[in-house]
Design a protein around this motif. Structure first.
Motif, short mmCIF file in Angstrom:
data_model
loop_
_atom_site.label_atom_id
_atom_site.label_comp_id
_atom_site.label_asym_id
_atom_site.label_seq_id
_atom_site.Cartn_x
_atom_site.Cartn_y
_atom_site.Cartn_z
N CYS A 151 6.22 1.05 -2.40
CA CYS A 151 5.58 1.51 -1.17
C CYS A 151 6.58 2.16 -0.23
O CYS A 151 6.24 3.04 0.55
CB CYS A 151 4.92 0.32 -0.45
SG CYS A 151 3.55 -0.38 -1.38
N ILE A 210 2.97 1.12 -7.31
CA ILE A 210 2.06 0.75 -6.23
C ILE A 210 0.72 0.38 -6.87
O ILE A 210 0.23 1.10 -7.74
CB ILE A 210 1.86 1.94 -5.26
CG1 ILE A 210 3.21 2.42 -4.73
CG2 ILE A 210 0.93 1.54 -4.12
CD1 ILE A 210 3.14 3.69 -3.91
N ASP A 263 -5.52 -5.50 0.07
CA ASP A 263 -4.88 -4.30 0.61
C ASP A 263 -5.99 -3.31 0.95
O ASP A 263 -6.83 -3.02 0.10
CB ASP A 263 -3.94 -3.70 -0.44
CG ASP A 263 -3.13 -2.57 0.16
OD1 ASP A 263 -1.95 -2.78 0.43
OD2 ASP A 263 -3.71 -1.49 0.37
N HIS A 313 5.25 -3.72 -2.33
CA HIS A 313 5.55 -3.49 -0.92
C HIS A 313 7.03 -3.71 -0.58
O HIS A 313 7.58 -3.01 0.25
CB HIS A 313 4.70 -4.41 -0.04
CG HIS A 313 3.26 -3.98 0.05
ND1 HIS A 313 2.42 -3.95 -1.02
CD2 HIS A 313 2.53 -3.55 1.11
CE1 HIS A 313 1.22 -3.53 -0.63
NE2 HIS A 313 1.27 -3.28 0.66
N ARG A 326 4.88 1.94 12.46
CA ARG A 326 4.49 1.75 11.07
C ARG A 326 5.67 1.97 10.11
O ARG A 326 5.90 1.25 9.17
CB ARG A 326 3.36 2.70 10.73
CG ARG A 326 3.00 2.78 9.25
CD ARG A 326 2.12 1.64 8.83
NE ARG A 326 1.74 1.76 7.42
CZ ARG A 326 0.98 0.87 6.78
NH1 ARG A 326 0.52 -0.17 7.42
NH2 ARG A 326 0.70 1.03 5.53
N HIS A 376 -2.30 0.69 -6.29
CA HIS A 376 -3.37 1.68 -6.36
C HIS A 376 -3.01 2.87 -7.25
O HIS A 376 -3.83 3.74 -7.49
CB HIS A 376 -3.76 2.15 -4.96
CG HIS A 376 -4.02 1.00 -4.05
ND1 HIS A 376 -4.86 -0.03 -4.42
CD2 HIS A 376 -3.53 0.68 -2.83
CE1 HIS A 376 -4.87 -0.93 -3.44
NE2 HIS A 376 -4.07 -0.53 -2.47
N ASN A 384 -0.45 7.26 4.86
CA ASN A 384 -1.80 7.26 5.41
C ASN A 384 -1.92 6.72 6.83
O ASN A 384 -2.98 6.75 7.42
CB ASN A 384 -2.70 6.45 4.48
CG ASN A 384 -2.00 5.19 4.01
OD1 ASN A 384 -1.38 4.50 4.81
ND2 ASN A 384 -2.05 4.91 2.73
N SER A 406 3.86 6.99 -1.35
CA SER A 406 2.75 6.12 -0.94
C SER A 406 1.55 6.24 -1.87
O SER A 406 1.42 7.20 -2.61
CB SER A 406 2.29 6.37 0.49
OG SER A 406 1.28 7.35 0.52
N CYS A 407 0.65 5.26 -1.75
CA CYS A 407 -0.53 5.25 -2.61
C CYS A 407 -1.46 6.42 -2.33
O CYS A 407 -2.36 6.69 -3.09
CB CYS A 407 -1.28 3.93 -2.48
SG CYS A 407 -1.83 3.57 -0.81
N CYS A 434 6.36 3.98 3.44
CA CYS A 434 4.98 4.00 3.93
C CYS A 434 4.80 2.93 4.98
O CYS A 434 4.12 3.13 5.97
CB CYS A 434 4.00 3.78 2.79
SG CYS A 434 2.31 3.61 3.36
N LEU A 435 5.39 1.77 4.76
CA LEU A 435 5.30 0.73 5.78
C LEU A 435 6.61 0.05 6.02
O LEU A 435 6.70 -0.89 6.81
CB LEU A 435 4.19 -0.30 5.49
CG LEU A 435 4.55 -1.58 4.76
CD1 LEU A 435 3.46 -2.58 4.89
CD2 LEU A 435 4.91 -1.29 3.35
N HIS A 489 -6.18 -0.21 1.22
CA HIS A 489 -6.30 1.07 0.52
C HIS A 489 -6.88 0.94 -0.88
O HIS A 489 -6.82 1.88 -1.68
CB HIS A 489 -4.95 1.80 0.52
CG HIS A 489 -4.61 2.24 1.90
ND1 HIS A 489 -3.71 1.57 2.68
CD2 HIS A 489 -5.13 3.22 2.67
CE1 HIS A 489 -3.68 2.14 3.88
NE2 HIS A 489 -4.53 3.14 3.90
S1 SF4 Z 1 -0.61 2.04 2.18
FE1 SF4 Z 1 1.55 2.08 1.82
S2 SF4 Z 1 2.09 -0.06 1.90
FE2 SF4 Z 1 -0.11 -0.02 1.57
S3 SF4 Z 1 -0.35 -0.07 -0.66
FE3 SF4 Z 1 -0.28 2.08 -0.01
S4 SF4 Z 1 1.85 2.66 -0.30
FE4 SF4 Z 1 1.78 0.46 -0.24
#
Ligand code: SF4
Lengths: 215, 472
Positions: free
Chosen positions: B412, B111, B132, B64, B440, B113, B434, B350-351, B415-416, B134
């Motif tokens: 990440c 990441i 997390d 992250h 965000r 995931h 996502n 992102s994931c 993404c955030l 996701h």
């Molecule tokens: S949603 Fe974004 S911040 Fe969360 S694990 Fe996936 S890539 Fe990382």
């Protein structure tokens, strides 16, 4: 964990559905490696007019006068009245930590996101699901009378208004038991350590590929 | 008696104890750890003088907070001291407890995931958790995978179990075939648009139907990834030949006799024909168009050929207010054409969409073209060091760089926006991530969720366009 049995407190109505955990505690505050101190940044982007940064003294920041928690009549609120799907989005437990640190003990909404709902119980915070029309009624009453308080009894599973009207709510027995007694979940689970070990031994035989791979 | 759903099977296979009060102890095969949601869990272990139950069930990586440039500097390259402490803390905790960690300089870092499946640390039939939301991504492999909070991370570390209530079963079936230029991301956005962000609350969703059967593992991961945006902690797809082919030969995957035994078991991981679901939703895949989110919730999506909604047309007062608030935040007009939304930045990563197939999809669109001058930035952030290496081997990095996109290091990222990559106030971003919640991707930033192909097309045009026009 802090036990929860009964609570009476001032109600703050937050009239907005789908309040996500990014809104409850924005990501820049997730960098802390502690569980405490998130209260001043609860609802940071809604509460303040400037952009919040970690390690900053929030008492000096410009407040958003339109935000419900900034109104003088809701100072000291400990019961948050919310709309549907409260706590959706990220799994961050920082969200219940922030609500707790701010002083909330109870959150009432027509529905909660699953992970958030679960996280609350781990932190002595009680999320209560009430029917939409009851929540509507509580919103009306809370907005109509300054100093509106609700009484929550977890043992009896009831929420009672100042007029004495009482609503019952559902909560599963295990979570209720842990919360009433302030039990540490891990301790409870470890009482079954033998059972876990025998499951694991069995699994080692039936699915050996799940053990030790890649180490 | 009705047959079992995939979820029922996974649940039964991991049930350690059913308690009388309705809760159950479920055994966890794999826990993935990252720097943001684990420090307080490790601290909890230490305070209670507890040890991890089973070290080899855990796998950690920082993702992250890691910077996506200048990675040669390692941890020293993290400018923000608070971010650095978090990454260092993960390293110290993993070292102290002997947990395998792909550190910031490791090519396998990425990441969580993305790296789980990539390493074969995600295998069919597993229960997988991570702090997390996701984590549902891993359900693409016929796993029972979901996000948990930090207290539960500690609980799993200490007991290898989770206290759970069984969820309800939901089937989302996408029939027919997808049109060209329509991808897994469009499918999942269309599903969320249809059932809403609370449509799956309390349910484990199994995604099925012809579209899912024909989908690659990358695509299935994209769909399962966003189950949580439909309110479901768990998204799953049945195991089939595609799953097994993907898993074969990965570092953590079984070999020899174990492989054969595993495959035999994995082949049973699908819902029985006579299984009953509590809720079934069907979509026609051929009707799904490329999607663009216009609002501040993932259910606020429209076809690229469509318009931003007009709140005046909405009868439900709470929804109307939600739309009005979203349009105000997003700086959009009612009825504005989606293709009239101008963009400031483009984020591919992102994931949800940072695997090799996603990058190929984006590269195919930008190849031989140039990013619009009006754009401030367009960047591609691969999901892991290994995805990055593979993309470079295929020459995708050159395609992106030649077109004027930035080619970053894995994490990440935007993404955030916990690292340095973020949106400025009021900026519009076409993003393959996502979540489009307020703030965000940066304070006051405006996120539009799209597929990698649509993001790439938007980068070329400077506003949204129907990617199908560029593919012809
Ligand atoms: S949603 Fe974004 S911040 Fe969360 S694990 Fe996936 S890539 Fe990382």
């Amino acid at each position: 964990m802090r036990a929860f049995t009964q609570h009476q407190g001032l109600v703050a109505p937050m009239d907005r559905s789908n309040v996500d955990t990014d809104m409850i505690i924005p990501k820049q505050f997730l960098k802390s490696i502690k569980r405490t101190g998130f209260g001043p940044n609860l609802f940071d982007e809604l509460r303040y007019l400037d952009e919040g940064k970690p390690d900053q003294d929030s008492s000096q920041r410009p407040l958003n006068p339109d935000f419900v928690l900034n109104q003088p009549r809701y100072q000291g609120a400990s019961v948050l009245l919310a709309r549907s799907n409260f706590g959706c989005g990220s799994s961050r437990e920082h969200a219940p930590w922030a609500l707790d640190d701010y002083g909330f003990r109870v959150i009432i909404a027509p529905s909660f996101a699953d992970i958030f709902y679960n996280n609350c119980f781990k932190n002595g915070l009680l999320p209560i699901v009430l029917e939409e029309k009851i929540v509507d009624q509580l919103f009306d009453e809370a907005e109509a009378s300054v100093g509106y308080q609700l009484t929550v009894d977890l043992e009896a599973k009831t929420v009672t208004t100042p007029a004495g009207e009482s609503f019952s709510f559902d909560v599963d027995d295990f979570r209720r038991h842990c919360l009433l007694n302030g039990l540490d979940d891990i301790g409870v689970t470890l009482e079954d350590a033998e059972l876990i070990k025998s499951y694991e031994d069995q699994r080692r035989k039936t699915a050996p590929w799940l053990f030790g791979a890649g180490q | 008696m009705a047959g079992k759903t995939l979820y029922d099977k996974l649940w039964d296979d991991h049930l350690v104890k059913q308690r009388e009060d309705g809760s159950a102890l479920i055994y966890i095969d794999r826990q993935l750890l990252h720097e943001v949601t684990s420090p307080q869990a490790f601290e909890g272990l230490r305070l209670a003088n507890r040890k991890p139950w089973r070290i080899d069930a855990n796998l950690a990586t920082p993702d992250h907070n890691v910077p996506t440039t200048d990675r040669a500097k390692g941890i020293e390259g993290i400018v923000d001291p608070v971010s650095r402490i978090q990454v260092e803390t993960l390293g110290k905790n993993c070292d102290e407890f002997g947990i395998l960690e792909f550190k910031i300089m490791d090519q396998r870092q990425g990441i969580v995931h993305v790296i789980g499946p990539e390493q074969g640390a995600t295998l069919p039939g597993m229960t997988i958790v991570c702090g997390d939301s996701h984590t549902s991504t891993h359900g693409a492999f016929g796993c029972l995978a979901h996000g948990i909070g930090t207290s539960e991370v500690e609980h799993v570390l200490a007991t290898q179990c989770l206290v759970q209530q069984k969820m309800k079963n939901m089937l989302v079936k996408v029939n027919g075939k997808l049109g060209t230029g329509v991808t897994a991301k469009d499918v999942v956005l269309a599903i969320i648009g249809k059932i809403g962000t609370a449509g799956g609350t309390g349910h484990a969703i199994e995604f099925g139907g012809e579209v899912l059967q024909n989908m690659s593992m990358e695509g299935r991961m994209t769909v399962c990834n966003m189950a949580i945006e439909a309110g479901a902690r768990v998204g799953m797809v049945a195991v089939d030949g595609t799953t097994i082919d993907y898993v074969k030969g990965r570092p953590f995957s079984p070999t020899g006799e174990n492989w054969d035994a595993a495959v035999k078991y994995w082949r049973t991981l699908h819902s029985d024909l006579d299984a009953e679901f509590d809720k079934v939703v069907e979509l026609d895949g051929s009707e799904i168009m490329p999607q663009v989110s216009w609002g501040t919730s993932p259910e606020m999506v429209a076809d690229v050929t469509g318009n931003v909604p007009d709140p005046a047309q909405e009868e439900d007062p709470i929804k109307r207010e939600g739309i009005e608030r979203a349009l105000k935040y997003m700086g959009l007009q009612p009825n504005q054409a989606i293709t009239d939304i101008k963009l400031d930045r483009v984020f591919i990563g992102s994931c949800t969409n940072s695997r090799i197939e996603d990058l190929r999809e984006a590269a195919a669109v930008v190849k031989g073209r140039k990013v619009a001058d009006s754009l401030m930035q367009a960047m591609v952030v691969p999901g892991s060091g290994l995805v990055k290496a593979q993309a470079e081997e295929e020459g995708l990095d050159r395609i992106f760089l030649d077109a004027g996109l930035e080619w970053r290091d894995p994490g990440c990222s935007m993404c955030l926006a916990m690292n340095a990559d973020k949106l400025g106030q009021g900026e519009h971003c076409a993003s393959t991530s996502n979540r489009n919640f307020e703030g965000r991707q940066g304070f006051g930033g405006r996120t539009h969720l799209v597929s990698p192909a649509m993001a790439a097309a938007a980068a070329i045009a400077g506003h949204f366009v129907d990617v199908r026009e560029l593919l012809n």
